[in-house]
Design a protein around this motif. Structure first.
Motif, short mmCIF file in Angstrom:
data_model
loop_
_atom_site.label_atom_id
_atom_site.label_comp_id
_atom_site.label_asym_id
_atom_site.label_seq_id
_atom_site.Cartn_x
_atom_site.Cartn_y
_atom_site.Cartn_z
N GLN A 167 0.83 -1.21 0.00
CA GLN A 167 0.00 0.00 0.00
C GLN A 167 0.86 1.25 0.00
OE1 GLN A 167 -2.75 0.33 3.28
NE2 GLN A 167 -3.34 2.41 2.72
N LEU A 168 1.93 1.26 0.80
CA LEU A 168 2.82 2.42 0.83
C LEU A 168 3.43 2.67 -0.55
CD1 LEU A 168 4.32 4.59 2.51
CD2 LEU A 168 6.13 2.89 2.86
N LEU A 169 3.89 1.60 -1.18
CA LEU A 169 4.48 1.73 -2.51
C LEU A 169 3.47 2.29 -3.51
CD1 LEU A 169 6.92 1.21 -4.35
CD2 LEU A 169 6.13 -1.15 -4.62
N ALA A 170 2.23 1.79 -3.46
CA ALA A 170 1.20 2.26 -4.38
C ALA A 170 0.83 3.71 -4.09
CB ALA A 170 -0.03 1.37 -4.28
N ASP A 171 0.69 4.06 -2.81
CA ASP A 171 0.27 5.42 -2.45
C ASP A 171 1.34 6.45 -2.82
OD1 ASP A 171 -2.06 4.35 -1.51
OD2 ASP A 171 -1.59 4.60 0.62
N VAL A 172 2.60 6.11 -2.61
CA VAL A 172 3.68 7.03 -3.00
C VAL A 172 3.74 7.17 -4.51
CG1 VAL A 172 6.19 7.33 -3.04
CG2 VAL A 172 5.06 6.66 -0.92
N SER A 173 3.55 6.06 -5.21
CA SER A 173 3.62 6.09 -6.68
C SER A 173 2.48 6.87 -7.30
CB SER A 173 3.62 4.65 -7.23
OG SER A 173 4.74 3.93 -6.77
N ASP A 174 1.42 7.14 -6.54
CA ASP A 174 0.32 7.94 -7.05
C ASP A 174 0.73 9.39 -7.31
OD1 ASP A 174 -1.60 6.00 -7.27
OD2 ASP A 174 -2.52 6.40 -5.31
N PHE A 175 1.73 9.88 -6.57
CA PHE A 175 2.09 11.29 -6.73
C PHE A 175 3.55 11.53 -7.11
CE2 PHE A 175 2.52 10.46 -2.14
CZ PHE A 175 3.80 10.94 -1.87
N MET A 176 4.36 10.46 -7.23
CA MET A 176 5.74 10.63 -7.69
C MET A 176 6.23 9.35 -8.32
SD MET A 176 7.76 10.57 -4.03
CE MET A 176 9.39 10.36 -4.72
N THR A 177 7.20 9.46 -9.19
CA THR A 177 7.75 8.31 -9.89
C THR A 177 9.01 7.83 -9.20
OG1 THR A 177 6.87 9.08 -12.01
CG2 THR A 177 8.64 7.45 -12.09
N LEU A 178 9.00 6.59 -8.75
CA LEU A 178 10.18 5.98 -8.16
C LEU A 178 10.99 5.32 -9.25
CD1 LEU A 178 8.43 4.45 -5.03
CD2 LEU A 178 10.10 6.32 -5.01
N GLN A 179 12.28 5.66 -9.30
CA GLN A 179 13.16 5.18 -10.35
C GLN A 179 13.91 3.92 -9.90
OE1 GLN A 179 13.16 6.58 -13.28
NE2 GLN A 179 12.03 8.45 -12.80
N PRO A 180 14.36 3.08 -10.85
CA PRO A 180 15.20 1.94 -10.47
C PRO A 180 16.39 2.41 -9.64
CG PRO A 180 14.54 1.74 -12.77
CD PRO A 180 14.09 3.10 -12.31
N GLY A 181 16.64 1.73 -8.53
CA GLY A 181 17.72 2.11 -7.62
C GLY A 181 17.26 2.95 -6.46
N ASP A 182 16.10 3.61 -6.57
CA ASP A 182 15.56 4.35 -5.43
C ASP A 182 15.20 3.39 -4.30
OD1 ASP A 182 15.79 6.73 -6.80
OD2 ASP A 182 13.64 6.95 -7.21
N VAL A 183 15.19 3.90 -3.09
CA VAL A 183 14.86 3.10 -1.91
C VAL A 183 13.70 3.76 -1.17
CG1 VAL A 183 15.72 2.13 0.26
CG2 VAL A 183 17.26 2.37 -1.70
#
Length: 227
Positions: A167-183
């Motif tokens: 859920q955290l991953l989905a909710d964060v991805s709703d407003f910003m793009t996480l790039q490969p290598g991000d933590v």
């Protein structure tokens, strides 16, 4: 001496952490969430960034931040982004490069209302696990142990997350793009009184969890000191 960074895993992108992602701390702060300046509980994850100067390989030392006589321990798991799955617009747990045990050190403070750059981004304040591990099949059942000088101080239970990993991953991805290598860290829990375990100069802190190599650091007064 600190181990050579080349011998250890290190983030390949930006490291993000969420505030108030454990039920105990959320409930402690809930009565104040309707006060100024925000007047309401947060509707989306509240994030902060751990900058590259904070990265501190396991097995080394971490110096007290200027003006601080102790550091707060923040045992957590970091989700390391991999390449997105074909046809998926958002990262998914199945596409992670892995996860890592971390110590999200901070300078003790009593407010979440201001961006915590000063309290979280002093040199060395992110203890890094030495290697990536596969995502546990039952991540929310994972328990992380904190010991200071060999004495148990805290058990962090991921079953107590406000937003579980997916859920955290989905909710964060709703407003910003996480790039490969991000933590994306899952957050760190407080003790019953709202504080966190503290470590002072000379203390050795070990964070451990099943399936991960322990993260160990010794706190020193001055950067460059040896344990």
């Amino acid at each position: 001496m600190n181990p050579s960074p080349s011998q250890h895993w290190s983030p390949g992108g930006t490291v993000y952490g969420p505030l108030l992602n454990f039920q105990r701390e959320y409930e402690i702060w809930a009565p104040r969430m309707s006060e100024l300046p925000y007047k309401a509980p947060p509707k989306v994850p509240v994030l902060y960034v751990k900058t590259a100067n904070t990265f501190s390989p396991s097995g080394g030392t971490v110096a007290l931040a200027p003006g601080a006589d102790a550091l707060a321990v923040g045992a957590t798991i970091g989700l390391v982004m991999g390449e997105p799955l074909p046809g998926c617009s958002q990262p998914r747990l199945s596409a992670l490069a892995g996860c890592v045990l971390l110590n999200d050190w901070s300078v003790p403070h009593d407010s979440y209302f201001r961006p915590p750059v000063k309290t979280r981004c002093a040199d060395g304040l992110l203890g890094l696990g030495s290697a990536l591990a596969p995502l546990p099949e039952a991540l929310e059942a994972l328990k992380i142990e904190v010991r200071v000088n060999g004495v148990w101080r805290q058990t962090v239970q991921l079953a107590d997350l406000v937003r579980p990993a997916a859920q955290l991953l989905a909710d964060v991805s709703d407003f910003m793009t996480l790039q490969p290598g991000d933590v994306l860290m899952l957050g760190n829990d407080c003790l019953d009184d709202g504080s966190r375990p503290l470590a002072r100069a000379g203390d050795t802190v070990e964070i451990s969890a099943p399936g991960f190599k322990p993260v160990v650091h010794t706190v020193v007064k001055t950067a460059g000191e040896t344990a």
